[in-house]
Write a protein that holds these residues in place. Structure first.
Motif, short mmCIF file in Angstrom:
data_model
loop_
_atom_site.label_atom_id
_atom_site.label_comp_id
_atom_site.label_asym_id
_atom_site.label_seq_id
_atom_site.Cartn_x
_atom_site.Cartn_y
_atom_site.Cartn_z
N ARG A 6 0.83 -1.21 0.00
CA ARG A 6 0.00 0.00 0.00
C ARG A 6 0.86 1.25 0.00
NH1 ARG A 6 -1.68 3.60 3.80
NH2 ARG A 6 -3.63 4.71 3.30
N ARG A 143 -3.56 9.65 -2.84
CA ARG A 143 -4.78 9.02 -2.36
C ARG A 143 -4.89 7.62 -2.92
NH1 ARG A 143 -4.18 12.47 0.51
NH2 ARG A 143 -5.55 14.18 1.17
N ASP A 144 -5.34 6.69 -2.09
CA ASP A 144 -5.43 5.28 -2.46
C ASP A 144 -6.83 4.98 -2.96
OD1 ASP A 144 -5.23 2.58 -2.75
OD2 ASP A 144 -4.39 2.19 -0.77
N ASP A 147 -8.54 2.02 -1.60
CA ASP A 147 -8.83 2.03 -0.16
C ASP A 147 -9.70 3.24 0.18
OD1 ASP A 147 -8.76 1.17 2.47
OD2 ASP A 147 -6.87 2.19 2.92
N GLY A 148 -10.69 3.50 -0.65
CA GLY A 148 -11.64 4.56 -0.38
C GLY A 148 -11.06 5.97 -0.45
N ARG A 150 -8.24 6.99 0.76
CA ARG A 150 -7.49 7.35 1.97
C ARG A 150 -6.04 7.65 1.62
NH1 ARG A 150 -5.09 4.29 6.37
NH2 ARG A 150 -5.49 2.35 5.23
N GLY A 151 -5.50 8.67 2.25
CA GLY A 151 -4.11 9.04 2.01
C GLY A 151 -3.19 8.47 3.08
N THR A 153 -0.94 8.58 6.46
CA THR A 153 -0.91 9.27 7.74
C THR A 153 0.40 10.03 7.87
OG1 THR A 153 0.15 7.44 8.90
CG2 THR A 153 -2.27 7.39 8.76
#
Length: 354
Positions: A6, A143-144, A147-148, A150-151, A153
């Motif tokens: 990821r 941004r993934d 995975d919705g 999500r960036g 952290t």
């Protein structure tokens, strides 16, 4: 999906080809500033100078000028400390790496300072919200889609930056230092390189756009990486039972392999101890893909391989276009120094303007 997979996918946009012309401009500016400060006849400690150049390039391409010079100097020292500590930890069982020895304390202090610097700059960049065209902006914006959206952290970005900084300084500096050492030992190849840079550059700094025409320069970098791969010693953990030739490797086995030894195998390379950039001429037969692994191979191959070879090629072209570096008397016996990367150790050379 594994964490490594990821994170690698999220980091990939930072190395998209569209960003490389910008990175190349930064690289050229840093290299020109450093080599432009040399004076005729100056004794240059090549390894230290290359570390300064690659540290500046890495900081500028990561942070786009967010670090003042004094802080960059501290950061460079911390990177050296961490790199040597990483090498020691490759051979220490876990309890020993926590003992309060001088080396462990220095490593932990350097790591903590570097982490604080990264965390501060990430917070500033998130508050800014502007794409500065640097690696950090790409990581913050990633941004993934699987995975919705999500960036990363802040902790993931900080870990990635630390990895890039460590991988992008000492290793590239070692490669350029070894290339200059090899050219000093092979004046006939140095003369051919001078002819190429003079013809292609015509007195101008080497830029990213010049790379396709700097063919010999690129082959010299490739041959240097073959003879002296910075990542000379690598480890992997077997995640499932695997057969390697006649040997069964159970899951959990630690595997050690050496790109240096593979690159020097006579069954893979003709005259493997000879410095021959022309072995990489596309008109000549090439070794198997798996025989050249300076950046490892497979799913965990270094994501910054193109970045590193671009920087090394631009550095070599810009340095040799302006200077010829020769050994000082009694300083022509360079021997590899084993560490996190395969270094030259102290390499004193005299800079003569061309």
């Amino acid at each position: 999906m594994g964490a490594h997979h990821r994170r690698r996918r999220l980091a990939q946009p930072a190395f998209h080809p569209d960003r490389f012309p910008g990175y190349g401009r930064t690289m050229t500016a840093c290299i020109e500033e450093m080599t432009g400060s040399w004076t005729p006849g100056q004794t240059v400690e090549v390894t230290a100078e290359m570390m300064s150049i690659t540290s500046q390039v890495t900081a500028a391409t990561l942070f786009s000028g967010s670090l003042p010079a004094a802080e960059l100097g501290l950061l460079t020292g911390d990177v050296k400390t961490i790199a040597s500590g990483v090498f020691r930890r490759m051979f220490l069982i876990p309890p020993l790496d926590r003992l309060p020895t001088r080396g462990n304390r220095a490593y932990q202090s350097a790591h903590a300072r570097l982490r604080r610097t990264c965390d501060r700059i990430i917070a500033e960049r998130r508050a800014d919200g502007t794409d500065h065209g640097d690696l950090l902006s790409a990581l913050v914006a990633a941004r993934d889609v699987e995975d919705g959206g999500r960036g990363m952290t802040d902790a993931e970005i900080s870990d990635t930056i630390l990895t890039f900084f460590l991988a992008g300084t000492e290793t590239t500096a070692s490669t350029v230092a070894w290339a200059l050492d090899l050219l000093a030992r092979h004046p006939e190849i140095e003369q051919r390189l001078h002819t190429e840079v003079d013809t292609v550059l015509r007195g101008n700094p080497a830029t990213y756009a010049d790379l396709p025409r700097l063919e010999l320069t690129g082959r010299i970098v490739t041959e240097t990486l073959r003879l002296y791969p910075a990542a000379w010693f690598l480890t992997r953990s077997v995640t499932e039972d695997t057969r390697l030739g006649r040997h069964l490797l159970p899951a959990g086995t630690s595997l050690v392999y050496s790109p240096y030894l593979i690159h020097h195998r006579p069954d893979l390379y003709t005259d493997p101890e000879t410095f021959d950039p022309d072995r990489w001429d596309p008109e000549r037969p090439q070794p198997p893909r798996s025989a050249f692994i300076p950046f490892a191979i497979g799913a965990r191959k270094c994501i910054g391989d193109t970045f590193a070879t671009t920087e090394a090629t631009l550095a070599l072209a810009n340095i040799t276009a302006r200077w010829s570096l020769k050994y000082l008397p009694g300083h022509d016996r360079t021997r590899p120094i084993l560490g996190a990367s395969l270094g030259t150790g102290e390499l004193q050379m005299r800079a003569t303007p061309r």
